[in-house]
Structures are given as structure tokens and as C-alpha cells.
Design a protein around this motif. Structure first.
Motif, PDB file in Angstrom:
ATOM      1  N   ASN A 169     -22.718 -32.730 -33.974  1.00 51.56           N
ATOM      2  CA  ASN A 169     -22.952 -33.466 -32.739  1.00 51.56           C
ATOM      3  C   ASN A 169     -24.106 -34.445 -32.974  1.00 51.56           C
ATOM      4  OD1 ASN A 169     -23.233 -34.358 -30.144  1.00 51.56           O
ATOM      5  ND2 ASN A 169     -23.512 -32.345 -29.237  1.00 51.56           N
ATOM      6  N   ARG A 170     -23.776 -35.662 -33.380  1.00 53.35           N
ATOM      7  CA  ARG A 170     -24.808 -36.650 -33.692  1.00 53.35           C
ATOM      8  C   ARG A 170     -25.487 -37.167 -32.434  1.00 53.35           C
ATOM      9  NH1 ARG A 170     -20.879 -39.653 -37.320  1.00 53.35           N
ATOM     10  NH2 ARG A 170     -21.116 -41.207 -35.722  1.00 53.35           N
ATOM     11  N   LYS A 171     -24.758 -37.180 -31.338  1.00 51.17           N
ATOM     12  CA  LYS A 171     -25.315 -37.666 -30.074  1.00 51.17           C
ATOM     13  C   LYS A 171     -26.468 -36.785 -29.603  1.00 51.17           C
ATOM     14  CE  LYS A 171     -23.874 -38.718 -25.359  1.00 51.17           C
ATOM     15  NZ  LYS A 171     -22.768 -38.620 -24.408  1.00 51.17           N
ATOM     16  N   LYS A 225     -36.413 -42.427 -27.457  1.00 46.24           N
ATOM     17  CA  LYS A 225     -35.167 -42.828 -28.117  1.00 46.24           C
ATOM     18  C   LYS A 225     -35.366 -44.119 -28.891  1.00 46.24           C
ATOM     19  CE  LYS A 225     -32.281 -40.778 -24.553  1.00 46.24           C
ATOM     20  NZ  LYS A 225     -31.334 -41.052 -23.474  1.00 46.24           N
ATOM     21  N   TYR A 263     -29.871 -37.692 -30.927  1.00 45.41           N
ATOM     22  CA  TYR A 263     -30.395 -38.896 -30.293  1.00 45.41           C
ATOM     23  C   TYR A 263     -30.935 -38.583 -28.894  1.00 45.41           C
ATOM     24  CZ  TYR A 263     -30.434 -43.521 -28.170  1.00 45.41           C
ATOM     25  OH  TYR A 263     -30.801 -44.663 -27.501  1.00 45.41           O
ATOM     26  N   GLU A 264     -30.269 -37.706 -28.168  1.00 44.91           N
ATOM     27  CA  GLU A 264     -30.614 -37.422 -26.777  1.00 44.91           C
ATOM     28  C   GLU A 264     -31.720 -36.378 -26.607  1.00 44.91           C
ATOM     29  OE1 GLU A 264     -29.321 -38.784 -23.952  1.00 44.91           O
ATOM     30  OE2 GLU A 264     -27.984 -40.130 -25.041  1.00 44.91           O
ATOM     31  N   GLN A 273     -14.231 -31.370 -30.357  1.00 43.45           N
ATOM     32  CA  GLN A 273     -15.172 -32.378 -29.879  1.00 43.45           C
ATOM     33  C   GLN A 273     -16.382 -31.698 -29.269  1.00 43.45           C
ATOM     34  OE1 GLN A 273     -13.038 -34.853 -27.177  1.00 43.45           O
ATOM     35  NE2 GLN A 273     -11.692 -35.680 -28.739  1.00 43.45           N
ATOM     36  N   THR A 318     -25.073 -28.082 -31.654  1.00 41.32           N
ATOM     37  CA  THR A 318     -25.350 -29.169 -32.590  1.00 41.32           C
ATOM     38  C   THR A 318     -24.353 -29.242 -33.739  1.00 41.32           C
ATOM     39  OG1 THR A 318     -26.874 -27.755 -33.817  1.00 41.32           O
ATOM     40  CG2 THR A 318     -27.809 -29.151 -32.113  1.00 41.32           C
ATOM     41  N   ALA A 350     -19.173 -33.527 -28.052  1.00 44.93           N
ATOM     42  CA  ALA A 350     -20.001 -34.521 -27.378  1.00 44.93           C
ATOM     43  C   ALA A 350     -20.678 -34.017 -26.105  1.00 44.93           C
ATOM     44  CB  ALA A 350     -19.181 -35.761 -27.073  1.00 44.93           C
ATOM     45  N   ASP A 351     -19.981 -33.295 -25.249  1.00 41.74           N
ATOM     46  CA  ASP A 351     -20.551 -32.879 -23.973  1.00 41.74           C
ATOM     47  C   ASP A 351     -20.861 -31.383 -23.911  1.00 41.74           C
ATOM     48  OD1 ASP A 351     -20.164 -35.494 -23.118  1.00 41.74           O
ATOM     49  OD2 ASP A 351     -18.125 -35.071 -22.447  1.00 41.74           O
TER      50      ASP A 351
END
Length: 155
Positions: free
Chosen positions: A17-19, A138, A22-23, A50, A113, A52-53
Motif C-alpha cells: 500500500n504505497r498510498k 506530505k 504518503y498519507e 486492493q 501496509t 488502497a482503502d
């Protein structure tokens, strides 16, 4: 005559989970097992997952993951389950208590992650206790990333 190795049989996807990096800033990481059905495992082996969320929450003293999307297995027909159902995570009592006490602190959340296969071919989740980054954090992490990239190009 030597036997041919089946590449698909030894395929072990690692989904990251690359996002989340960042977050959030990660304070602590844990390795957790997950309760899945057979068709979900086959779908993960194909890499159809997935993150992402995905996030974790406590329900009746147990840790569950929500919004983890595992696509239905193509040959699973009636054995397929809801792709976004909540799934129970398997952790020791000590780790659960530690996470529960730190979750009471304001602004902390548990994020998925990474999903990977361990040495025994079991699916494991790497979860992290994270604190949300502000906009300026960020921007700072993006600047550091660009600076690192430019330094690597010079060499």
C-alpha cells in the motif's frame, strides 16, 4: 531427465500500500494473520487484491480489517464471497491489548501496509499504527523523495 519447475506454483505476490506511506507516519508495525476462505486465497495468489482503502478497527475485543478488496475467483462460482467483507485478523492477546490502548489516543489509526506470503506459504498482513500527516508533512516527504532521486541520478 530433470523436472521442470512450475513458475506459477512458486509465485508469491507481495502487495504494498504505497498510498499509506504518503498519507501516514508509521509509529509501530505488526505482522497479523487473516481468516480467509479458499477462493479468496486463490485470488490473492493471482495478485487480485486492493489495499488502497483498507483499515482496521476493534469489534468486541477482536481486530477486523475493512475495505480490503479481494476480487472473486473466476472459477469459484458459488464459493465466492463478498469482495469487501470484513475479515478477522489474528494477533496475540498482548499485541491486541497494546493496539487497543494506543488506539484510544486521538488521531491514531491502524492501516494495512503490505500483504505477503511467509516462509510457510501463509498469507500475512503487515499492519501499522499510524498518525495522519498534515499537508506540509506530505510536501516535505515529497521534497525529500525528489532530492534522494536527484542524488541517485548524479552517481
Amino acid at each position: 531427465m530433470a523436472k521442470k519447475k512450475n513458475k506459477e506454483k512458486n509465485f508469491r505476490p507481495t502487495i504494498v500500500n504505497r498510498k499509506a506511506r504518503y498519507e501516514y507516519t508509521f509509529l509501530d508495525k505488526y505482522e497479523a494473520g487473516i481468516m480467509l476462505t479458499g477462493t479468496e486465497v486463490k485470488s490473492i495468489r493471482l495478485g487480485k487484491l486492493q489495499l488502497a482503502d483498507a483499515f482496521c478497527y476493534f469489534k468486541r475485543g477482536e481486530l477486523f480489517v475493512k475495505e480490503l478488496h479481494i476480487s472473486p475467483y473466476t472459477e469459484g462460482n458459488l464459493f465466492n464471497v463478498d469482495p469487501r467483507r470484513e475479515r478477522k485478523l489474528l494477533l496475540s492477546k498482548r499485541e491486541l491489548e497494546k493496539l487497543k490502548s494506543s488506539m484510544d489516543e486521538k488521531g491514531l489509526t491502524i492501516i494495512v501496509t503490505k500483504v505477503y506470503f511467509n516462509q510457510r506459504n501463509l498469507i500475512k498482513l503487515e499492519i501499522a499504527l499510524g498518525k495522519g500527516k498534515k499537508l506540509y508533512d506530505k510536501r516535505q516527504s515529497l521534497k525529500e523523495k525528489d532530492a534522494k532521486r536527484s542524488m541517485e541520478r548524479e552517481y
